[in-house]
Design a protein around this motif. Sequence first.
Motif, PDB file in Angstrom:
ATOM      1  N   ARG A 171      -2.795   5.618  -5.775  1.00 35.13           N
ATOM      2  CA  ARG A 171      -2.434   4.190  -5.727  1.00 35.13           C
ATOM      3  C   ARG A 171      -0.945   3.992  -5.976  1.00 35.13           C
ATOM      4  O   ARG A 171      -0.306   3.131  -5.343  1.00 35.13           O
ATOM      5  CB  ARG A 171      -3.258   3.474  -6.809  1.00 35.13           C
ATOM      6  N   LEU A 172      -0.405   4.750  -6.902  1.00 27.64           N
ATOM      7  CA  LEU A 172       1.003   4.596  -7.266  1.00 27.64           C
ATOM      8  C   LEU A 172       1.935   5.270  -6.259  1.00 27.64           C
ATOM      9  O   LEU A 172       3.072   4.839  -6.067  1.00 27.64           O
ATOM     10  CB  LEU A 172       1.250   5.168  -8.667  1.00 27.64           C
ATOM     11  N   TYR A 211       9.869 -13.064 -11.229  1.00 20.34           N
ATOM     12  CA  TYR A 211       9.780 -13.176  -9.779  1.00 20.34           C
ATOM     13  C   TYR A 211       9.475 -14.610  -9.383  1.00 20.34           C
ATOM     14  O   TYR A 211       9.059 -15.408 -10.213  1.00 20.34           O
ATOM     15  CB  TYR A 211       8.679 -12.238  -9.267  1.00 20.34           C
ATOM     16  N   PRO A 250       9.898   1.094  -5.293  1.00 18.78           N
ATOM     17  CA  PRO A 250      10.478   2.358  -5.750  1.00 18.78           C
ATOM     18  C   PRO A 250      11.924   2.453  -5.276  1.00 18.78           C
ATOM     19  O   PRO A 250      12.278   1.884  -4.233  1.00 18.78           O
ATOM     20  CB  PRO A 250       9.623   3.421  -5.052  1.00 18.78           C
ATOM     21  N   GLY A 280       1.158   5.953  -2.919  1.00 14.93           N
ATOM     22  CA  GLY A 280       1.049   5.427  -1.555  1.00 14.93           C
ATOM     23  C   GLY A 280       0.835   6.506  -0.504  1.00 14.93           C
ATOM     24  O   GLY A 280       0.942   6.226   0.694  1.00 14.93           O
ATOM     25  N   THR A 281       0.559   7.731  -0.935  1.00 18.37           N
ATOM     26  CA  THR A 281       0.349   8.840   0.006  1.00 18.37           C
ATOM     27  C   THR A 281      -0.990   9.506  -0.290  1.00 18.37           C
ATOM     28  O   THR A 281      -1.707   9.112  -1.215  1.00 18.37           O
ATOM     29  CB  THR A 281       1.477   9.875  -0.121  1.00 18.37           C
ATOM     30  N   LEU A 295       2.976  -0.670 -13.893  1.00 22.91           N
ATOM     31  CA  LEU A 295       4.069  -1.501 -13.361  1.00 22.91           C
ATOM     32  C   LEU A 295       4.721  -2.309 -14.480  1.00 22.91           C
ATOM     33  O   LEU A 295       5.917  -2.593 -14.452  1.00 22.91           O
ATOM     34  CB  LEU A 295       3.550  -2.438 -12.262  1.00 22.91           C
ATOM     35  N   ARG A 348       0.832  -1.214   0.000  1.00 24.26           N
ATOM     36  CA  ARG A 348       0.000   0.000   0.000  1.00 24.26           C
ATOM     37  C   ARG A 348       0.869   1.267   0.000  1.00 24.26           C
ATOM     38  O   ARG A 348       0.557   2.258  -0.660  1.00 24.26           O
ATOM     39  CB  ARG A 348      -0.888  -0.031   1.239  1.00 24.26           C
ATOM     40  N   LEU A 349       1.950   1.225   0.766  1.00 24.44           N
ATOM     41  CA  LEU A 349       2.808   2.394   0.897  1.00 24.44           C
ATOM     42  C   LEU A 349       3.749   2.551  -0.290  1.00 24.44           C
ATOM     43  O   LEU A 349       4.128   3.672  -0.647  1.00 24.44           O
ATOM     44  CB  LEU A 349       3.627   2.313   2.192  1.00 24.44           C
ATOM     45  N   MET A 350       4.150   1.456  -0.896  1.00 25.20           N
ATOM     46  CA  MET A 350       5.104   1.520  -2.002  1.00 25.20           C
ATOM     47  C   MET A 350       4.417   1.782  -3.335  1.00 25.20           C
ATOM     48  O   MET A 350       4.997   2.388  -4.229  1.00 25.20           O
ATOM     49  CB  MET A 350       5.908   0.215  -2.102  1.00 25.20           C
ATOM     50  N   GLY A 351       3.190   1.280  -3.500  1.00 29.14           N
ATOM     51  CA  GLY A 351       2.499   1.447  -4.784  1.00 29.14           C
ATOM     52  C   GLY A 351       2.979   0.496  -5.867  1.00 29.14           C
ATOM     53  O   GLY A 351       2.642   0.663  -7.040  1.00 29.14           O
ATOM     54  N   THR A 352       3.780  -0.502  -5.483  1.00 29.88           N
ATOM     55  CA  THR A 352       4.304  -1.467  -6.454  1.00 29.88           C
ATOM     56  C   THR A 352       3.977  -2.879  -5.985  1.00 29.88           C
ATOM     57  O   THR A 352       3.379  -3.070  -4.918  1.00 29.88           O
ATOM     58  CB  THR A 352       5.832  -1.319  -6.602  1.00 29.88           C
ATOM     59  N   SER A 353       4.425  -3.877  -6.761  1.00 28.89           N
ATOM     60  CA  SER A 353       4.085  -5.266  -6.418  1.00 28.89           C
ATOM     61  C   SER A 353       4.929  -5.808  -5.264  1.00 28.89           C
ATOM     62  O   SER A 353       4.549  -6.765  -4.612  1.00 28.89           O
ATOM     63  CB  SER A 353       4.279  -6.166  -7.646  1.00 28.89           C
ATOM     64  N   ARG A 387       7.034   8.392   3.648  1.00 27.48           N
ATOM     65  CA  ARG A 387       5.707   8.511   3.036  1.00 27.48           C
ATOM     66  C   ARG A 387       4.883   9.372   3.967  1.00 27.48           C
ATOM     67  O   ARG A 387       4.722   9.021   5.149  1.00 27.48           O
ATOM     68  CB  ARG A 387       5.039   7.142   2.854  1.00 27.48           C
ATOM     69  N   ARG A 403       9.297   6.533 -10.870  1.00 26.45           N
ATOM     70  CA  ARG A 403       9.394   5.222 -11.514  1.00 26.45           C
ATOM     71  C   ARG A 403       8.673   4.252 -10.590  1.00 26.45           C
ATOM     72  O   ARG A 403       8.941   4.237  -9.391  1.00 26.45           O
ATOM     73  CB  ARG A 403      10.870   4.848 -11.544  1.00 26.45           C
ATOM     74  N   ARG A 404       7.733   3.496 -11.105  1.00 25.41           N
ATOM     75  CA  ARG A 404       7.061   2.476 -10.300  1.00 25.41           C
ATOM     76  C   ARG A 404       6.994   1.226 -11.154  1.00 25.41           C
ATOM     77  O   ARG A 404       6.433   1.267 -12.264  1.00 25.41           O
ATOM     78  CB  ARG A 404       5.640   2.917  -9.913  1.00 25.41           C
ATOM     79  N   ASP A 421      10.838  -5.370  -6.709  1.00 24.69           N
ATOM     80  CA  ASP A 421       9.971  -4.359  -7.347  1.00 24.69           C
ATOM     81  C   ASP A 421       9.437  -3.347  -6.324  1.00 24.69           C
ATOM     82  O   ASP A 421       8.291  -3.400  -5.906  1.00 24.69           O
ATOM     83  CB  ASP A 421       8.807  -5.050  -8.071  1.00 24.69           C
ATOM     84  N   HIS A 449      -3.060   0.427 -13.137  1.00 26.86           N
ATOM     85  CA  HIS A 449      -1.930   0.247 -12.230  1.00 26.86           C
ATOM     86  C   HIS A 449      -1.019  -0.887 -12.705  1.00 26.86           C
ATOM     87  O   HIS A 449       0.211  -0.726 -12.788  1.00 26.86           O
ATOM     88  CB  HIS A 449      -2.467  -0.047 -10.823  1.00 26.86           C
TER      89      HIS A 449
END
Lengths: 238, 238, 238, 238
Positions: C108-109, C228, B159, C111-112, C89, B108-113, B184, C183-184, B157, C85
């Motif tokens: 979403r990307l 992954y 940021p 996280g804030t 990614l 949720r905080l990173m916005g990535t997988s 964040r 970059r995400r 993966d 989203h």
Amino acid sequence: MVQVTVWNEFRHEREDEAVKEQYPDGIHEVLAECLAERGFETRTATLDEPEHGLTEAVLEDTDVLLWWGHAAHDEVEDAIVERVHERVLDGMGLLVLHSAHYSKIFKRLMGTSCSLKWREEGERERLWVVEPSHPIAAGVEEFIELSEAEMYGERFDVPEPETLVFNSWFEGGNVFRSGCCYRRGSGKIFYFRPGHETYPIYRRPEIQQVIANAVRWAAPTEGPEPTYGEREPIEHLD
Amino acid sequence: MVQVTVWNEFRHEREDEAVKEQYPDGIHEVLAECLAERGFETRTATLDEPEHGLTEAVLEDTDVLLWWGHAAHDEVEDAIVERVHERVLDGMGLLVLHSAHYSKIFKRLMGTSCSLKWREEGERERLWVVEPSHPIAAGVEEFIELSEAEMYGERFDVPEPETLVFNSWFEGGNVFRSGCCYRRGSGKIFYFRPGHETYPIYRRPEIQQVIANAVRWAAPTEGPEPTYGEREPIEHLD
Amino acid sequence: MVQVTVWNEFRHEREDEAVKEQYPDGIHEVLAECLAERGFETRTATLDEPEHGLTEAVLEDTDVLLWWGHAAHDEVEDAIVERVHERVLDGMGLLVLHSAHYSKIFKRLMGTSCSLKWREEGERERLWVVEPSHPIAAGVEEFIELSEAEMYGERFDVPEPETLVFNSWFEGGNVFRSGCCYRRGSGKIFYFRPGHETYPIYRRPEIQQVIANAVRWAAPTEGPEPTYGEREPIEHLD
Amino acid sequence: MVQVTVWNEFRHEREDEAVKEQYPDGIHEVLAECLAERGFETRTATLDEPEHGLTEAVLEDTDVLLWWGHAAHDEVEDAIVERVHERVLDGMGLLVLHSAHYSKIFKRLMGTSCSLKWREEGERERLWVVEPSHPIAAGVEEFIELSEAEMYGERFDVPEPETLVFNSWFEGGNVFRSGCCYRRGSGKIFYFRPGHETYPIYRRPEIQQVIANAVRWAAPTEGPEPTYGEREPIEHLD
């Protein structure tokens, strides 16, 4: 206890009446005093002392060095600049104040020209906090307003800061990245814009608070001392 | 005094004999104890408590939250994730440990997988300090060696971290950014890789040292509370 | 040839006479046209189309997506946000324009909260280039001046940008980080502040130039597709 | 068309039989040729030419400069280093290859010692891509493997890179940030680790691909030329 050395060019205050009125004992004394009041062990050093007051012994005992210079950057001896540079890489913190953006030591550490736009008209400046969770912003409001300031404007030719803490608005239409954090070697560096010699900016409690915060942030930590050079393999090679 | 809450999924330790042997009272107890010994005020919370032990009151009293999860990320309720998320943006520090890279709150905080490569073969890991002046590296040698570790490998993966403190070497041929700092909102976040449930890694003094350093670094500072929304002009408009 | 999809909420232009006057066919048409003139293959998509015009097929064929929204962020379906989203990614570029700072996809990307201060008084804005060597600043002067703009002011609650390209000055006394690169996953994201619906800002050649530059910068490159999951050791383990 | 100058110390290849065998015409010729094949306009320059081949005219015509040096860093004249430094700040790209981490120009731009650990045992290196969407990683697999390489290990005493593209694993137990992006003034800089003189690394297509990518990335863009010095107010002052 963090040991702070406040370095000042200390020429304006002796040669210019307007400056003398603001800082009769020099900018360094005001800064050293406000830091002593906040619990730091302080000393001062100035350009016209032998070795500019920055002997090996003094630097060895310095955790954080403050640097204020303006008109005599060129008179700072290269050998002393190298000595300070080595101490920064070795872990000493460095606060670069206002016109010291153009000091030899800051240019040496940044690798760029450190040039900027400027104007001396006593205009309003508003330093906005853009990174409120950074320890350097502790105890500060959302912005610090200076009613009369010299303007410094972008483009500021420095590497992108690792953290930008303050971002300045100027009445005359300019912006400036006015609180910039860097790391070089094991040393932490904070560039802080406010502080012209003809405005009593260093007597402002918020400015003193930021400087004290920055000293705490820049003080060395007990991290590993990096070692360099040829090394045996740690793992077996095929 | 910094108040720490250690959150643990606490399933493996109850269900798996090998894990129970390593951490009979749960990973959270070992972490809470080592932090208490270092002067932090600690409490614990686990998945199977009501509200996962993370009530509004608990979070309100928490300066830094540690998060360990592995097999039951999906069982963490979204409403609790949102609650933790808000507290982080509001200033609470967060330490994300090992397999918690895949927790809802970290994603949720990173916005990535937050995906990565992994392997569980008990291989050697060496965490190299790449930023020795960062407070999280205080008291650590140039590297920390773990004789048996699960492997996590790049591409991780996430940021790009604001500061990369540790960079891991693995016996099996992989590397991993294993100590990553983020900010964040007003909250500071540290992802720290070590800590698989079947290796006694959290009993290692160097690992405990890093975690204690990270708690200190992530604790909230007294910066300005940002305000948002419509605002009158501060300056006169033409 | 870079394929661009311009997404627009497209409500103001149909419901509000003042906006209709500025953008009779919608903001998306002006943006799509100016990008087509600069050699991009463009299409548009709007909120009230089925799936908001963002079907799997459309996104699959999109290298860079522009996003403009303001009053109806909440009406964007979560499933479509997740779809966008994932594509980001996976490498699709994303330009987030003006009030889209508050869109679901940007939050979403990031996280804030992506909150900020704002004011709609038609005041002057000056976007200073702080990173002149960034490709997004190509062909731009030292600053772009907008005679009438909505104000967005700090604190802007976003993660520190990987590169800050523009820094805005506002007549009313505020500053704002107005051109932010992120970059995400494998996707590049550019937030660009200008563009209120009641000012003809997207008809300005400098603004169009920046947007075209950003599209080029954000377009996917042929880097490795990260994989992954569980992996065999590459090297022999002891 | 991007104009590239490949600078090489060109001593090892004339004095050491093993190196001569790898690079009979010098490392610079191999690099210049592989770049010419990829559509760049190339020339070369070497230490023992007048002004080290880097006259004002040559630099004026150079968009991107490659730098390879090892044993004779000290023989590079300071005046030429300053000339190159100014051109970088003015926008020329710079690729710093392998042992050139210790060149005067790289140290001048970084402001640090640029020291590292090293070992020459012909061990395996694996360069992992950690930022797959960066243009420098285009056309590369998830990692590049070198069967025989000199080891460079952390701590690498450089400022934290603006983007870390490659992260190296070494057989002997070390890691290294081996592909590092920087921006200084208007110039972009890429440090790329591979390339020892006794291994035919610069003949590897993946390595050539990375170097060509980096040349494209580092080539100057047409951004605003920053101006500095005293400036009139843009806005009316009270």
